[in-house]
Design a protein around this motif. Sequence first.
Motif, PDB file in Angstrom:
ATOM      1  N   GLY A   1       0.792  -1.220   0.000  1.00  0.00           N
ATOM      2  CA  GLY A   1       0.000   0.000   0.000  1.00  0.00           C
ATOM      3  C   GLY A   1       0.825   1.271   0.000  1.00  0.00           C
ATOM      4  O   GLY A   1       0.303   2.359  -0.229  1.00  0.00           O
ATOM      5  N   GLN A   2       2.118   1.129   0.245  1.00  0.00           N
ATOM      6  CA  GLN A   2       3.072   2.251   0.236  1.00  0.00           C
ATOM      7  C   GLN A   2       4.291   1.746  -0.515  1.00  0.00           C
ATOM      8  O   GLN A   2       5.248   1.267   0.064  1.00  0.00           O
ATOM      9  N   GLY A   3       4.248   1.847  -1.815  1.00  0.00           N
ATOM     10  CA  GLY A   3       5.229   1.145  -2.633  1.00  0.00           C
ATOM     11  C   GLY A   3       6.610   1.734  -2.672  1.00  0.00           C
ATOM     12  O   GLY A   3       7.527   1.137  -3.246  1.00  0.00           O
ATOM     13  N   THR A   4       6.802   2.907  -2.085  1.00  0.00           N
ATOM     14  CA  THR A   4       8.108   3.558  -2.129  1.00  0.00           C
ATOM     15  C   THR A   4       8.469   4.084  -0.754  1.00  0.00           C
ATOM     16  O   THR A   4       7.622   4.170   0.136  1.00  0.00           O
ATOM     17  N   THR A   5       9.727   4.429  -0.567  1.00  0.00           N
ATOM     18  CA  THR A   5      10.192   4.982   0.697  1.00  0.00           C
ATOM     19  C   THR A   5       9.597   6.368   0.917  1.00  0.00           C
ATOM     20  O   THR A   5       9.597   7.216   0.026  1.00  0.00           O
ATOM     21  N   PHE A   6       9.075   6.591   2.126  1.00  0.00           N
ATOM     22  CA  PHE A   6       8.594   7.908   2.534  1.00  0.00           C
ATOM     23  C   PHE A   6       9.588   8.501   3.519  1.00  0.00           C
ATOM     24  O   PHE A   6       9.995   7.837   4.480  1.00  0.00           O
ATOM     25  N   ILE A   7       9.966   9.743   3.300  1.00  0.00           N
ATOM     26  CA  ILE A   7      10.844  10.468   4.196  1.00  0.00           C
ATOM     27  C   ILE A   7      10.101  11.703   4.678  1.00  0.00           C
ATOM     28  O   ILE A   7       9.509  12.435   3.880  1.00  0.00           O
ATOM     29  N   PHE A   8      10.118  11.950   5.982  1.00  0.00           N
ATOM     30  CA  PHE A   8       9.459  13.106   6.549  1.00  0.00           C
ATOM     31  C   PHE A   8      10.502  14.029   7.151  1.00  0.00           C
ATOM     32  O   PHE A   8      11.375  13.585   7.908  1.00  0.00           O
TER      33      PHE A   8
END
Length: 296
Positions: free
Chosen positions: A285-292
């Motif tokens: 459901g979150q196919g890529t890296t998320f950076i915050f």
Amino acid sequence: MGQTAAMVRLLDHLVLPTADLDTARTRLNQLGFTVAPRGIHPFGTGNCCVYFADGTFIEPLVVVDECAAEVAVKSGNVFVARDRSYRQAFGTEGFSAVAFAGDNADDEHRAYVEAGISAGDRLDFSRPFIDAAGRSDTASFRLAFAALPDVEGTYVFTCQRVNSPKVDRSALEQHENGTTRICEIIAVSDDPAGTAGFLRLSAGYDLSGTSDGAVPDLPNARLRVLTSGQYAEKTGLAPRGHGVLSFEAVAFCVRDIDALRRGLVSRGIDHDIREGQVVVAPAPGQGTTFIFQESA
């Protein structure tokens, strides 16, 4: 192409293929995002977008009608064909495309053809749009596509909004995790200079006098090209793609990084802290890296 800096395109949105929209919605809600109602395209794909106040968004994309998608591919629909080739090369979860805001899809398609980077015929389509309160309108778009030769699936396109929905989207632009906008898109390449040249060209920059791997900032986001080693150093993760171009991560600006992290902890979301940024590895459901990262 002869573009000047004044013609550089804004970031419009990012396409994130996924296997299932319900799974994507659940995952994005767990990350603290507000997710829009499901949207359906007339060529067999659908989405559940996350919108931001500056007009950009991320588009989790799924195939909802295999027969319609097959017809679209056979008729030359580049959007569906590139999605199919991406899934064949990388699987059903990922980050396939960066969309720039377009002004004139005919001109943009012509420019891509002249530059030798066109990915195929221009596409026009319309679809219903429903806001969080259930009000509806019709959204119409014209797309022009660009890709590097021999790169499977991954591509860019311009998105001209011919008719923007006259509905209130403000409720969808408020996110519990405090995200305000997309800060940065990270690509990985074994030829950073060549890939950066393609991205500069497709974004509307003049290539004269440039030869390195840098991509000038877009007016509303940063686009960065890293090697596999640089990406691993930044995120602690190995890139999922390979070769000349793969989009690997999205960085979001948030108002309060500590509040965001508390929210992830309360929901049991695994994450890492690197140089003051929160890194969340890809998941169903979150196919890529998320950076915050925190930004005023």
